[in-house]
Scaffold this motif. Sequence first.
Motif, mmCIF file in Angstrom:
data_model
loop_
_atom_site.group_PDB
_atom_site.id
_atom_site.type_symbol
_atom_site.label_atom_id
_atom_site.label_comp_id
_atom_site.label_asym_id
_atom_site.label_seq_id
_atom_site.Cartn_x
_atom_site.Cartn_y
_atom_site.Cartn_z
ATOM 1 N N GLN A 89 -84.156 41.015 6.554
ATOM 2 C CA GLN A 89 -83.562 41.629 7.744
ATOM 3 C C GLN A 89 -83.049 40.591 8.730
ATOM 4 O OE1 GLN A 89 -85.916 44.705 9.602
ATOM 5 N NE2 GLN A 89 -86.727 45.405 7.644
ATOM 6 N N GLN A 90 -83.609 39.385 8.696
ATOM 7 C CA GLN A 90 -83.115 38.329 9.571
ATOM 8 C C GLN A 90 -83.149 36.997 8.849
ATOM 9 O OE1 GLN A 90 -85.911 38.672 12.880
ATOM 10 N NE2 GLN A 90 -87.039 36.889 12.164
ATOM 11 N N HIS A 91 -82.243 36.115 9.245
ATOM 12 C CA HIS A 91 -82.132 34.789 8.630
ATOM 13 C C HIS A 91 -82.075 33.754 9.752
ATOM 14 C CE1 HIS A 91 -80.421 37.663 5.725
ATOM 15 N NE2 HIS A 91 -80.915 36.864 4.791
ATOM 16 N N GLU A 92 -83.239 33.361 10.251
ATOM 17 C CA GLU A 92 -83.307 32.439 11.373
ATOM 18 C C GLU A 92 -83.413 30.994 10.894
ATOM 19 O OE1 GLU A 92 -85.132 35.080 15.019
ATOM 20 O OE2 GLU A 92 -86.523 33.844 13.841
ATOM 21 N N VAL A 93 -82.580 30.152 11.505
ATOM 22 C CA VAL A 93 -82.576 28.718 11.207
ATOM 23 C C VAL A 93 -82.760 27.972 12.521
ATOM 24 C CG1 VAL A 93 -81.199 26.767 10.389
ATOM 25 C CG2 VAL A 93 -81.124 28.946 9.161
ATOM 26 N N VAL A 94 -83.754 27.106 12.567
ATOM 27 C CA VAL A 94 -84.059 26.354 13.785
ATOM 28 C C VAL A 94 -83.551 24.926 13.649
ATOM 29 C CG1 VAL A 94 -85.851 25.697 15.432
ATOM 30 C CG2 VAL A 94 -86.189 27.697 13.950
ATOM 31 N N LEU A 95 -82.795 24.482 14.640
ATOM 32 C CA LEU A 95 -82.336 23.096 14.680
ATOM 33 C C LEU A 95 -83.295 22.296 15.550
ATOM 34 C CD1 LEU A 95 -78.478 23.586 15.118
ATOM 35 C CD2 LEU A 95 -79.819 23.427 13.008
ATOM 36 N N ARG A 96 -83.891 21.247 14.961
ATOM 37 C CA ARG A 96 -84.913 20.465 15.660
ATOM 38 C C ARG A 96 -84.599 18.974 15.557
ATOM 39 N NH1 ARG A 96 -90.718 22.884 13.985
ATOM 40 N NH2 ARG A 96 -91.298 21.158 15.366
ATOM 41 N N PRO A 97 -85.065 18.173 16.496
ATOM 42 C CA PRO A 97 -84.841 16.731 16.414
ATOM 43 C C PRO A 97 -85.588 16.099 15.246
ATOM 44 C CG PRO A 97 -85.395 17.388 18.657
ATOM 45 C CD PRO A 97 -85.691 18.563 17.784
ATOM 46 N N ILE A 158 -72.677 26.348 9.041
ATOM 47 C CA ILE A 158 -73.629 27.458 9.054
ATOM 48 C C ILE A 158 -72.970 28.704 8.470
ATOM 49 C CG2 ILE A 158 -75.159 28.863 10.472
ATOM 50 C CD1 ILE A 158 -75.889 25.893 10.380
ATOM 51 N N PRO A 159 -73.520 29.262 7.401
ATOM 52 C CA PRO A 159 -72.901 30.451 6.793
ATOM 53 C C PRO A 159 -73.072 31.694 7.659
ATOM 54 C CG PRO A 159 -74.971 29.904 5.693
ATOM 55 C CD PRO A 159 -74.689 28.784 6.640
ATOM 56 N N ALA A 160 -72.250 32.673 7.413
ATOM 57 C CA ALA A 160 -72.320 33.944 8.139
ATOM 58 C C ALA A 160 -73.667 34.612 7.892
ATOM 59 C CB ALA A 160 -71.181 34.851 7.691
ATOM 60 N N GLY A 161 -74.141 35.324 8.894
ATOM 61 C CA GLY A 161 -75.402 36.047 8.742
ATOM 62 C C GLY A 161 -76.623 35.268 9.163
ATOM 63 N N VAL A 162 -76.432 34.006 9.538
ATOM 64 C CA VAL A 162 -77.544 33.156 9.951
ATOM 65 C C VAL A 162 -77.610 33.102 11.477
ATOM 66 C CG1 VAL A 162 -78.342 30.757 10.063
ATOM 67 C CG2 VAL A 162 -77.659 31.743 7.875
ATOM 68 N N THR A 163 -78.810 33.231 12.018
ATOM 69 C CA THR A 163 -79.031 33.116 13.451
ATOM 70 C C THR A 163 -79.605 31.739 13.758
ATOM 71 O OG1 THR A 163 -79.484 35.484 13.672
ATOM 72 C CG2 THR A 163 -80.249 34.057 15.444
ATOM 73 N N LEU A 164 -78.898 30.978 14.574
ATOM 74 C CA LEU A 164 -79.355 29.637 14.934
ATOM 75 C C LEU A 164 -80.246 29.671 16.169
ATOM 76 C CD1 LEU A 164 -76.254 27.295 14.446
ATOM 77 C CD2 LEU A 164 -78.285 27.481 13.007
ATOM 78 N N LEU A 165 -81.329 28.912 16.104
ATOM 79 C CA LEU A 165 -82.251 28.777 17.225
ATOM 80 C C LEU A 165 -82.434 27.300 17.534
ATOM 81 C CD1 LEU A 165 -85.076 31.228 16.040
ATOM 82 C CD2 LEU A 165 -83.156 31.765 17.543
ATOM 83 N N GLU A 166 -82.904 27.017 18.747
ATOM 84 C CA GLU A 166 -83.284 25.654 19.081
ATOM 85 C C GLU A 166 -84.765 25.639 19.434
ATOM 86 O OE1 GLU A 166 -81.352 24.175 22.657
ATOM 87 O OE2 GLU A 166 -80.742 26.221 23.150
ATOM 88 N N LEU A 167 -85.293 24.455 19.646
ATOM 89 C CA LEU A 167 -86.731 24.300 19.842
ATOM 90 C C LEU A 167 -87.249 25.119 21.016
ATOM 91 C CD1 LEU A 167 -89.052 22.816 18.488
ATOM 92 C CD2 LEU A 167 -88.689 20.916 20.060
#
Length: 291
Positions: A89-97, A158-167
């Motif tokens: 239902q969700q595809h979360e990707v977190v960008l981290r240092p 970043i492909p479609a359908g992905v939700t980007l998050l940060e720290l």
Amino acid sequence: MRRVFLVSLSILLVVSCMPSLVRAMGEETFGNQPLNALNYKDWPGIVPVINHESRVYHVWVNGNEYAYYRGDIDALHDVLQKFAATNQQQHEVVLRPGPASTKSFRQTKTIPFHWDLHLVGGIARVIAKKDQGEKIWNPYPMLSIYIDETIPLDQLKIPAGVTLLELTDLEKRFSGGLTSTDITVRGWDAGLLARLNPYSSSNMNAIAKLLDDNEVWVRLNAAGALAVFGKKATPLLPDLKSRLDTDDAALKKRLAETIKIIEAAPDKSKAEKQHQETLKQISQFLKTRER
């Protein structure tokens, strides 16, 4: 079937302080030998991600599971495409240092990696259902990417359908767990929030408030978690030392250990500066994508 063995409790701080009589069961694997697809029926489509050839390490403890990967930007893009294609239902990707590394169970190996996949099942999934638990243990697979010279932001697709998050998005979620009505969530969250960002003064101070929690077990976890901040926790030393006057032997020992670690901690100001600069770059990257 999943192969299971007892994990040394001294290695797993959070597990070692659990208030219930749950034994820490876990396994680890090195390299990219395919893992049994039957273990991943709860996450349709995730097997091509979990078994990607770039995987270098895998660890599973009481259902809390991480797969770690190392590779170039092309390998990451392949993983992202497979992750986006999963039936979730969700595809979360977190960008981290970055850079990032983890330790093996017995702390004998350091494993550098560029991204990881987190899955929550078993006992961990049960705890996630407690008050505020899902803020910490996401019921859906979550991918984290660690930005450095190997994984540059300007080459990231970043492909479609992905939700980007940060720290900061995760920090807000995890902070909610500190006020959970469930002591297990509060206690575990102290260590998890500390490790999420060991350079955050606000996180550190929020965890320090748990030193006054009504439950000794939560105070134990908070005291241990503060050691993660190292030298940054120096301003907390007077308060920590004042708390040594306690009749609780376990808490007194934990406080003394944390004080010792903080006092001997190296100066990480250079690493912190790089961490903060990368956080700004990630934030700007996300704002640019929103335009």
